[in-house]
Structures are given as C-alpha cells and as structure tokens.
Scaffold this motif. Structure first.
Motif, PDB file in Angstrom:
ATOM      1  N   LYS A 196       0.830  -1.208   0.000  1.00  4.56           N
ATOM      2  CA  LYS A 196       0.000   0.000   0.000  1.00  4.56           C
ATOM      3  C   LYS A 196       0.869   1.265   0.000  1.00  4.56           C
ATOM      4  CE  LYS A 196      -2.369   1.174   3.810  1.00  4.56           C
ATOM      5  NZ  LYS A 196      -2.056   2.540   4.135  1.00  4.56           N
ATOM      6  N   GLU A 197       1.902   1.268   0.828  1.00 10.54           N
ATOM      7  CA  GLU A 197       2.771   2.441   0.929  1.00 10.54           C
ATOM      8  C   GLU A 197       3.581   2.671  -0.345  1.00 10.54           C
ATOM      9  OE1 GLU A 197       2.749   4.750   3.450  1.00 10.54           O
ATOM     10  OE2 GLU A 197       1.026   3.580   4.120  1.00 10.54           O
ATOM     11  N   ILE A 198       4.124   1.610  -0.907  1.00 11.94           N
ATOM     12  CA  ILE A 198       4.904   1.765  -2.138  1.00 11.94           C
ATOM     13  C   ILE A 198       4.000   2.214  -3.284  1.00 11.94           C
ATOM     14  CG2 ILE A 198       6.218   0.530  -3.914  1.00 11.94           C
ATOM     15  CD1 ILE A 198       7.578  -1.021  -1.641  1.00 11.94           C
ATOM     16  N   THR A 199       2.829   1.610  -3.377  1.00 15.78           N
ATOM     17  CA  THR A 199       1.876   2.026  -4.407  1.00 15.78           C
ATOM     18  C   THR A 199       1.526   3.505  -4.237  1.00 15.78           C
ATOM     19  OG1 THR A 199       0.984  -0.204  -4.506  1.00 15.78           O
ATOM     20  CG2 THR A 199      -0.378   1.527  -5.437  1.00 15.78           C
ATOM     21  N   GLY A 200       1.379   3.942  -2.996  1.00 14.73           N
ATOM     22  CA  GLY A 200       1.087   5.349  -2.718  1.00 14.73           C
ATOM     23  C   GLY A 200       2.205   6.276  -3.171  1.00 14.73           C
ATOM     24  N   LEU A 201       3.445   5.811  -3.109  1.00 16.49           N
ATOM     25  CA  LEU A 201       4.568   6.633  -3.576  1.00 16.49           C
ATOM     26  C   LEU A 201       4.481   6.883  -5.083  1.00 16.49           C
ATOM     27  CD1 LEU A 201       7.580   5.064  -1.612  1.00 16.49           C
ATOM     28  CD2 LEU A 201       6.446   7.248  -1.161  1.00 16.49           C
ATOM     29  N   TYR A 202       3.885   5.955  -5.800  1.00 24.62           N
ATOM     30  CA  TYR A 202       3.734   6.100  -7.253  1.00 24.62           C
ATOM     31  C   TYR A 202       2.692   7.151  -7.623  1.00 24.62           C
ATOM     32  CZ  TYR A 202       6.523   2.002  -8.544  1.00 24.62           C
ATOM     33  OH  TYR A 202       7.549   1.121  -8.765  1.00 24.62           O
ATOM     34  N   ARG A 203       1.724   7.360  -6.749  1.00 20.09           N
ATOM     35  CA  ARG A 203       0.560   8.183  -7.091  1.00 20.09           C
ATOM     36  C   ARG A 203       0.906   9.541  -7.701  1.00 20.09           C
ATOM     37  NH1 ARG A 203      -2.276   7.332  -2.826  1.00 20.09           N
ATOM     38  NH2 ARG A 203      -3.204   5.497  -3.743  1.00 20.09           N
ATOM     39  N   THR A 238      -3.689   5.429 -13.365  1.00 22.46           N
ATOM     40  CA  THR A 238      -3.675   4.844 -12.033  1.00 22.46           C
ATOM     41  C   THR A 238      -2.580   3.766 -11.973  1.00 22.46           C
ATOM     42  OG1 THR A 238      -5.224   3.094 -12.622  1.00 22.46           O
ATOM     43  CG2 THR A 238      -6.170   5.189 -11.809  1.00 22.46           C
ATOM     44  N   TYR A 239      -2.302   3.278 -10.769  1.00 25.31           N
ATOM     45  CA  TYR A 239      -1.296   2.229 -10.632  1.00 25.31           C
ATOM     46  C   TYR A 239      -1.677   0.965 -11.407  1.00 25.31           C
ATOM     47  CZ  TYR A 239       2.213  -0.835  -8.683  1.00 25.31           C
ATOM     48  OH  TYR A 239       3.249  -1.724  -8.558  1.00 25.31           O
ATOM     49  N   PRO A 240      -2.911   0.465 -11.306  1.00 26.38           N
ATOM     50  CA  PRO A 240      -3.265  -0.716 -12.118  1.00 26.38           C
ATOM     51  C   PRO A 240      -3.134  -0.459 -13.631  1.00 26.38           C
ATOM     52  CG  PRO A 240      -4.861  -0.418 -10.362  1.00 26.38           C
ATOM     53  CD  PRO A 240      -3.991   0.804 -10.365  1.00 26.38           C
ATOM     54  N   GLN A 241      -3.462   0.747 -14.079  1.00 28.11           N
ATOM     55  CA  GLN A 241      -3.301   1.079 -15.495  1.00 28.11           C
ATOM     56  C   GLN A 241      -1.813   1.095 -15.878  1.00 28.11           C
ATOM     57  OE1 GLN A 241      -5.364   4.823 -15.641  1.00 28.11           O
ATOM     58  NE2 GLN A 241      -7.365   3.859 -15.972  1.00 28.11           N
ATOM     59  N   TYR A 242      -0.987   1.576 -14.966  1.00 31.15           N
ATOM     60  CA  TYR A 242       0.468   1.584 -15.169  1.00 31.15           C
ATOM     61  C   TYR A 242       0.978   0.151 -15.343  1.00 31.15           C
ATOM     62  CZ  TYR A 242       5.405   2.409 -13.704  1.00 31.15           C
ATOM     63  OH  TYR A 242       6.772   2.465 -13.601  1.00 31.15           O
TER      64      TYR A 242
END
Length: 144
Positions: A22-29, A38-42
C-alpha cells in the motif's frame, strides 16, 4: 506460538506485506497523476510496453487479474487514447490489446518513475534484490 499469539497483528506476515504494498503504491501516485493513469493502469501499460498485442487473457495472467477487473481498466486506457482493442480475425472471442502512438509516448515519460521511486525509498540495490527474491519464492509456493 500459542494460539492467542498467532492472532496478534504483530505476528502476521500478511500485515507488513499489505502495508508495504500500500505504501509503495502510494509513492507512485504523484508520478502517475502527472501521466493521468492509475497504478493498475500503469501495470497494464508496462506489460504492453514489454509485449505489444497481447490478448486480454494473457494480460490478466501476467497481472493476476480476472477479465472482470481488467476490462474496465482497458476501457479507460482506450478512452484516454493509450491503447486500442481489436478482436482477433481468426477467433473473434479473443480480444488483443495494442499500444497507440500516445501510449508509446507515455512510455518515454514513465521510464523515469522507477528511478524516482528508488530515490524516495533509499534502499540499497541488494535490499531490493533480496526482497524481490523472497517475495517471488513465496509467490511461487502459493501458485503450486
């Protein structure tokens, strides 16, 4: 470990894995917001940048996503002009996904993201290798 202790949050493997994901995904935002994805689209775009023209099922296999989750993602990417979807001539049940010129241009912007994430986290290359190796080892055991 006592049964009661096994239910303590601090003794769960799943919890730190959930939090770090969750935290790493949030860094991508913020970086992905600049690209309007979005992350899934990425993740979908990364799969296609690696192998253009994959079927929806093949993309789903690579990302561990079912078609019910993947189809809306693909529709949004197509609406944004990053991909096109086409039914295969030999078998119209199969939908193939191709990167558009806009999607190819997006790759040039996105290629800077991994380095930006790496700088934000400031872990050694060996830390990343060790973590990925451990996680993949467990994932492979789960898949069997």
């Amino acid at each position: 470990m006592e049964q009661q202790e096994s239910l303590q949050l601090q003794n769960q493997l799943c919890f730190p894995l959930y939090v770090i994901a969750k935290e790493i995904t949030g860094l991508y935002r913020p970086f992905l917001d600049e690209l309007d994805i979005t992350y899934p689209q990425y993740l979908v775009m990364m799969v296609l940048w690696e192998n253009d023209g994959l079927s929806v099922n093949h993309i789903g296999e690579k990302l561990y996503l079912d078609s019910g989750t993947l189809t809306p993602l693909l529709k949004r990417l197509e609406t944004k002009g990053f991909i096109t979807r086409k039914r295969k001539k030999e078998d119209e049940r199969v939908v193939e996904v191709f990167i558009s010129e806009t999607g190819k241009a997006l790759k040039a912007k996105a290629c800077k993201i991994p380095e930006k994430i790496s700088k934000k986290i400031d872990a050694s290359e060996q830390d990343w290798i060790d973590l990925k190796t451990s996680v993949l080892k467990i994932l492979n055991k789960i898949e069997k």
